[in-house]
Design a protein around this motif. Structure first.
Motif, short mmCIF file in Angstrom:
data_model
loop_
_atom_site.label_atom_id
_atom_site.label_comp_id
_atom_site.label_asym_id
_atom_site.label_seq_id
_atom_site.Cartn_x
_atom_site.Cartn_y
_atom_site.Cartn_z
N ASP A 165 0.81 -1.22 0.00
CA ASP A 165 0.00 0.00 0.00
C ASP A 165 0.85 1.27 0.00
OD1 ASP A 165 -2.53 -1.27 0.07
OD2 ASP A 165 -2.25 -1.70 2.19
N GLY A 166 2.19 1.12 0.11
CA GLY A 166 3.06 2.29 0.11
C GLY A 166 2.82 3.18 1.31
N ARG A 167 2.73 2.59 2.48
CA ARG A 167 2.43 3.41 3.65
C ARG A 167 3.24 2.95 4.86
NH1 ARG A 167 -3.70 1.33 5.24
NH2 ARG A 167 -3.14 -0.83 5.73
N GLU A 218 0.13 7.61 4.54
CA GLU A 218 0.05 7.17 3.14
C GLU A 218 1.13 7.83 2.29
OE1 GLU A 218 -2.04 4.81 2.35
OE2 GLU A 218 -3.10 4.80 4.27
N ASN A 219 1.49 7.14 1.19
CA ASN A 219 2.48 7.64 0.22
C ASN A 219 3.81 8.00 0.89
OD1 ASN A 219 0.51 7.50 -1.91
ND2 ASN A 219 -0.37 9.42 -1.13
N PRO A 221 7.61 7.58 1.40
CA PRO A 221 8.68 7.06 0.52
C PRO A 221 9.33 5.80 1.09
CG PRO A 221 8.85 9.44 0.76
CD PRO A 221 7.82 8.99 1.75
#
Length: 251
Positions: A165-167, A218-219, A221
């Motif tokens: 989920d890139g979190r 969230e998001n 890096p």
């Protein structure tokens, strides 16, 4: 005296007024039956006069009916039902308001029983590579770093990165005077704001307020090597940095 005046005189003798409607109906039906029997025997006006004469003196009849209906029993019956109704309504009101107070108190204080460690283990299991072998968890650290906010100890128990989920996911536990549900989202991480929180609050077996809180950033890096967590609200503030490559708390 016409039929209506005769009827009013009878009913005037009935002391228990709620019975008057029923008595009027019964007398009217009886008079209609007698009227049908007399129809054709004489003129209509004469028939009504004979009917009233056959029905008897209205005052005497009313006194007899009043004795039969025993007004004190009627009032006792009505009073009993009134008291019962009031009692039922008062009891229901007490139960409803008591339940509402309990729910309000639970909503404000989270006074439901909560096993802190069991809830934490259940919530954190997905982000532990020992249990989640999908490869989605890039790293998983347990810094156990504690800070006190508003007389409540907040412990950073679990920091993990979910690359699916890139979190960044942070799981905290709280113990103390405040449930912290509204303040948890104010913990910022490396210029990122918390985007979602899941809260489980209540009291432990000793009556202490406790909570397990999951925050997501969230998001975030994937290659970020350090993360600084900051909080500054209502006079309480803290900041600490963790090395995301080793799990070591730097400051």
């Amino acid at each position: 005296m016409d039929r209506e005046k005769w009827m009013e005189e009878v009913l005037h003798q009935i002391r228990f007024t709620p019975d008057r409607k029923k008595i009027r109906q019964e007398l009217s039906e009886h008079m209609e039956d007698r009227m049908e029997e007399m129809t054709g025997e004489a003129a209509e006006a004469d028939t009504e006069a004979r009917l009233l004469e056959a029905m008897g003196d209205p005052t005497e009849l009313g006194i007899q009916l009043n004795r039969q209906h025993k007004p004190w029993l009627g009032w006792l019956w009505m009073g009993s039902w009134t008291i019962l109704l009031i009692t039922v309504l008062l009891t229901a009101g007490i139960l409803i308001f008591g339940w509402m107070d309990q729910q309000a108190e639970k909503s404000l204080t989270g006074n439901t029983s909560l096993d802190l460690e069991k809830t934490y283990a259940s919530l954190s299991e997905y982000y532990d590579p020992k249990y989640n072998q999908s490869g989605d968890i890039l790293y998983h650290w347990e810094p156990d770093w504690t800070v006190t906010i508003a007389d409540t100890d907040i412990t950073f128990r679990n920091i993990a990165y979910d690359r699916y989920d890139g979190r960044l996911v942070v799981i905290l536990t709280s113990r103390g005077a405040c449930s912290m549900t509204s303040s948890i989202l104010e913990i910022h991480c490396s210029e990122a704001e918390a985007t979602m929180a899941e809260h489980h609050t209540g009291v432990d077996e000793d009556g202490n307020r406790v909570g397990v809180h999951l925050i997501t950033y969230e998001n975030f890096p994937q290659d970020t090597e350090t993360a600084e967590f900051r909080y500054d609200k209502f006079g309480d503030a803290f900041a600490f940095t963790i090395d995301l490559t080793t799990g070591e708390v730097i400051s």
